[in-house]
Design an enzyme around this catalytic site. Structure first.
Site, PDB file in Angstrom:
ATOM      1  N   CYS A 190      -4.301 -52.625  58.266  1.00  0.00           N
ATOM      2  CA  CYS A 190      -3.061 -51.897  57.975  1.00  0.00           C
ATOM      3  C   CYS A 190      -2.789 -50.892  59.080  1.00  0.00           C
ATOM      4  O   CYS A 190      -3.639 -50.618  59.922  1.00  0.00           O
ATOM      5  CB  CYS A 190      -3.169 -51.155  56.637  1.00  0.00           C
ATOM      6  SG  CYS A 190      -3.485 -52.222  55.219  1.00  0.00           S
ATOM      7  N   ASN A 231      -5.923 -46.841  55.717  1.00  0.00           N
ATOM      8  CA  ASN A 231      -6.277 -47.996  56.534  1.00  0.00           C
ATOM      9  C   ASN A 231      -7.788 -48.168  56.465  1.00  0.00           C
ATOM     10  O   ASN A 231      -8.535 -47.253  56.784  1.00  0.00           O
ATOM     11  CB  ASN A 231      -5.831 -47.775  57.984  1.00  0.00           C
ATOM     12  CG  ASN A 231      -6.337 -48.846  58.942  1.00  0.00           C
ATOM     13  OD1 ASN A 231      -6.583 -48.562  60.105  1.00  0.00           O
ATOM     14  ND2 ASN A 231      -6.476 -50.066  58.468  1.00  0.00           N
TER      15      ASN A 231
END
Length: 495
Positions: free
Chosen positions: A27, A132
């Site tokens: 991400c 993330n």
């Protein structure tokens, strides 16, 4: 908090119908404070980080009059967060955002609830987080939280952080986040926001990247430096492993709330995940990948007529291979840059076209030539076989694969969507068996020691030098994936 509902007919949300045989890039996260219309800057930053996640994106902003505002969408940033109407619903001088490729939780249009950032309302005010990485003890945390009364809204591991914060007795949002993250295992780079500040945190091993930038009187946090460039921000420094920064319009406060640990930054960020125009650890990603190609040419030479990249990720390494070997570089494969995720309905006939919809061979260059194809990795091998067939169909005399990473033989549990181990080609085959399976004249991977040298480190020889997380190649996990072990995953046997 007001949330803008996603359009049900929004294109681009579903899975790409063609398996491109690449590891999916976890991400991307981005945050801004101290600038007018912060959400617009976040949208630009997310656009620059689109390579890290194409499934969905979200932005949360705060304005003193409007309060917290949120928008979440499936598909590309360019297709969603360029609408003036939508962006007017995201006012304020502080905002964070997230682009997603799911590595935990569900996928598809019913999973809008899994799209970050996540938001929570606490006694001292609201807070949103974007994460993330991957929490390796998320299943255990979730069970414990549910048993104590937490009600989850998503299937994402990241939501555990919000619930842990809610149960904390910390007096401030940063205090609660600090306490929550001490209970989390795995890899995390987090960008969070309150009404007046953004917060950035990296896990003690620093597995995932996070950088700090300055834009005018404001500040920005980003997964990569390339996203700072797009908004005209000055790169200040990387957030250190185990560091928490609390940023307001007045400046940056830094502290280290976690027990010190030796850095284990993901080495695959250098090989593939990060954009080539980013800077990692003070090194240009492009130059590092070119250097990997040079080292690969020295380690695994072969007589040939041309060196061709498998576009686009194999390009810098192919250039390096060509420079070191003296074999001419050629664009033997051309990528269709306009191949979208929703090109047409994926009928069986179209599926059979496979890679040809995305890549086409430059026949005039290939015919009669001994070709070296340079790629960044081989995962399942499906696309490599198709590309080899296309090269031979174009009349190539020989096809040699050179891979700019070691064999991917182990799954990643730190924020990368890796197939199960038995589906990884290198987990079940030797290099020679893989060569036969792919049907090429030769196949060579860069060795792990040489890869370390290419990225500027001597693997295991300098105790003071930062080592990388290379678990996908070595099977040596810096953090035990406890949830996966509970499910039956077997770690590499001690040698």
């Amino acid at each position: 908090m007001r949330q803008v509902d996603p359009s049900k007919d929004q294109p681009g949300w579903f899975e790409h119908p063609f398996d491109d045989d690449k590891l999916k890039e976890e991400c991307g996260i981005f945050g801004v404070v101290g600038v007018a219309d912060a959400a617009n800057f976040v949208a630009l930053g997310l656009h620059a980080l689109q390579h890290r996640g194409q499934e969905a994106g979200g932005i949360v902003s705060h304005d003193p009059q409007a309060g917290f505002q949120s928008a979440r969408r499936f598909g590309y940033v360019r297709d969603n967060f360029t609408s003036e109407t939508l962006m007017k619903h995201l006012p304020g001088s502080v905002a964070i955002g997230h682009v997603r490729y799911s590595t935990a939780g569900s996928k598809g249009q019913t999973a809008i609830r899994d799209v970050q950032p996540f938001f929570g309302e606490f006694a001292m005010g609201g807070a949103a987080i974007a994460h993330n990485g991957n929490i390796t003890n998320a299943d255990a945390l979730r069970r414990e939280l549910v048993e104590r009364g937490s009600i989850f809204q998503s299937s994402s591991d990241s939501e555990c952080i919000i619930h842990l914060m809610a149960r904390s007795m910390g007096r401030t949002i940063p205090d609660r986040m600090e306490e929550a993250l001490r209970k989390v295992e795995g890899a995390f780079s987090v960008v969070a926001m309150t009404r007046t500040k953004i917060i950035g945190v990296r896990d003690p091993l620093g597995v995932r990247p996070l950088v700090l930038g300055k834009i005018g009187d404001g500040w920005a946090l980003s997964s990569e430096t390339c996203a700072l460039d797009i908004i005209g921000a000055e790169f200040v420094r990387e957030i250190e492993p185990g560091e928490m920064v609390v940023i307001t319009e007045q400046g940056v406060e830094s502290h280290f709330p976690f027990r010190p640990a030796k850095s284990r930054f993901c080495i695959f960020e250098h090989v593939y995940f990060s954009r080539p125009d980013s800077i990692l650890g003070g090194r240009s990603v492009y130059e590092t990948r070119e250097n990997i190609g040079r080292e690969l040419a020295l380690e695994s030479p072969v007589e040939a007529d041309i060196v061709c990249p498998v576009p686009d990720s194999g390009t810098p390494a192919a250039i390096g291979y060509s420079l070191a070997s003296g074999i001419p570089y050629a664009m033997g494969i051309i990528r269709n840059q306009y191949m979208g995720r929703t090109f047409i309905e994926p009928t069986e006939q179209i599926r059979n076209m496979g890679v040809r919809l995305k890549l086409n061979v430059n026949r005039a260059l290939i015919k009669g030539k001994r070709v070296i194809l340079v790629d960044d990795s081989v995962v399942r091998g499906t696309t490599s076989r198709k590309i080899k067939e296309m090269i031979l169909d174009a009349g190539a005399a020989e096809v040699h694969f050179r891979i700019a990473s070691p064999p991917t033989a182990w799954p990643c549990f730190y924020g990368v969507d890796t197939p199960q181990r038995e589906k990884l080609l290198a987990a079940t085959m030797s290099e020679e068996e893989m060569r036969t399976h792919l049907g090429v004249d030769s196949l060579k991977f860069i060795s792990l020691d040489v890869l370390y040298r290419a990225v500027g480190e001597a693997r295991g020889r300098d105790p003071d030098a930062p080592q990388y997380c290379d678990a996908c190649f070595s099977g040596e996990y810096p953090v035990a994936p406890s949830d996966q072990i509970t499910k039956g995953f077997e770690l590499k046997a001690a040698e």
